[in-house]
Scaffold this active site. Structure first.
Site, short mmCIF file in Angstrom:
data_model
loop_
_atom_site.label_atom_id
_atom_site.label_comp_id
_atom_site.label_asym_id
_atom_site.label_seq_id
_atom_site.Cartn_x
_atom_site.Cartn_y
_atom_site.Cartn_z
CB CYS A 89 -0.99 0.13 1.26
SG CYS A 89 -0.08 -0.11 2.66
CG HIS A 131 -3.63 10.73 12.40
ND1 HIS A 131 -4.58 10.06 12.47
CD2 HIS A 131 -2.94 11.01 11.06
CE1 HIS A 131 -4.84 9.15 11.31
NE2 HIS A 131 -3.98 9.94 10.48
CG HIS A 134 -6.81 5.31 9.47
ND1 HIS A 134 -6.22 6.34 8.69
CD2 HIS A 134 -8.12 5.86 9.88
CE1 HIS A 134 -7.07 7.53 8.68
NE2 HIS A 134 -8.19 7.46 9.58
CG ASP A 181 -6.75 -4.86 4.62
OD1 ASP A 181 -6.07 -4.88 5.57
OD2 ASP A 181 -6.97 -4.56 3.46
NE ARG A 233 -3.89 -2.80 5.01
CZ ARG A 233 -4.49 -1.72 4.37
NH1 ARG A 233 -3.50 -0.96 4.26
NH2 ARG A 233 -5.74 -1.60 3.98
CB CYS A 245 -2.43 1.34 7.03
SG CYS A 245 -1.75 2.28 5.66
#
Length: 141
Positions: free
Chosen positions: A74, A111, A114, A118, A126, A128
């Site tokens: 990704c 932050h 997320h 999956d 995951r 990410c």
């Protein structure tokens, strides 16, 4: 990449937004304090796979270990679990209309990215993360 763990910010909850602006780069501030996202395949850590620990770039808390990192394809650093059950916190995110689960540093609230359902075994998750929100400290040889 740093060779030593970052020093923990003594009380990150006491810092004002101006304090954070002074401590962080503009990109770090945008992601960590304003919930931004870096572009895929542009961060410094998406393709780093050497042994080490990923720390919060804002407050220094250890977040993830390299053993839980995997190539999700990704363009962002992806992990199947945090370093400990209390390293990160989660909240609901509806900014893109659909529900997502936002991941924050549990210590300073920065932050990070997320989490999606999956990922690979054993968790199926995951995480990410944005490269700019973390600092990688390689293990000593």
């Amino acid at each position: 990449m740093a060779s030593t763990p970052p020093e923990l910010v003594p009380d990150p909850t006491s810092l004002s937004e101006d304090d954070w602006k002074a401590r962080l780069t503009p990109d770090q501030f945008s992601v960590l304090r304003r919930h931004g996202t870096e572009r895929a395949f542009t961060g410094a850590l998406w393709d780093v796979f050497q042994p080490g620990t990923y720390h919060c770039a804002a407050c220094g808390q250890a977040l993830f270990r390299s053993e839980t990192k995997f190539d999700a394809g990704c363009g962002w650093p992806s992990f199947f679990q945090p370093l400990s059950g209390d390293a990160v916190a989660e909240s609901d995110d509806y900014k893109l209309i659909v529900h997502r689960t936002e991941v924050h540093c549990s210590r300073c609230g920065g932050h990070l990215g997320h989490v999606f359902e999956d990922g690979p075994p054993p968790t199926g998750l995951r995480y990410c993360m944005n490269s700019v929100s973390m600092q990688f400290v390689p293990d000593e040889r």
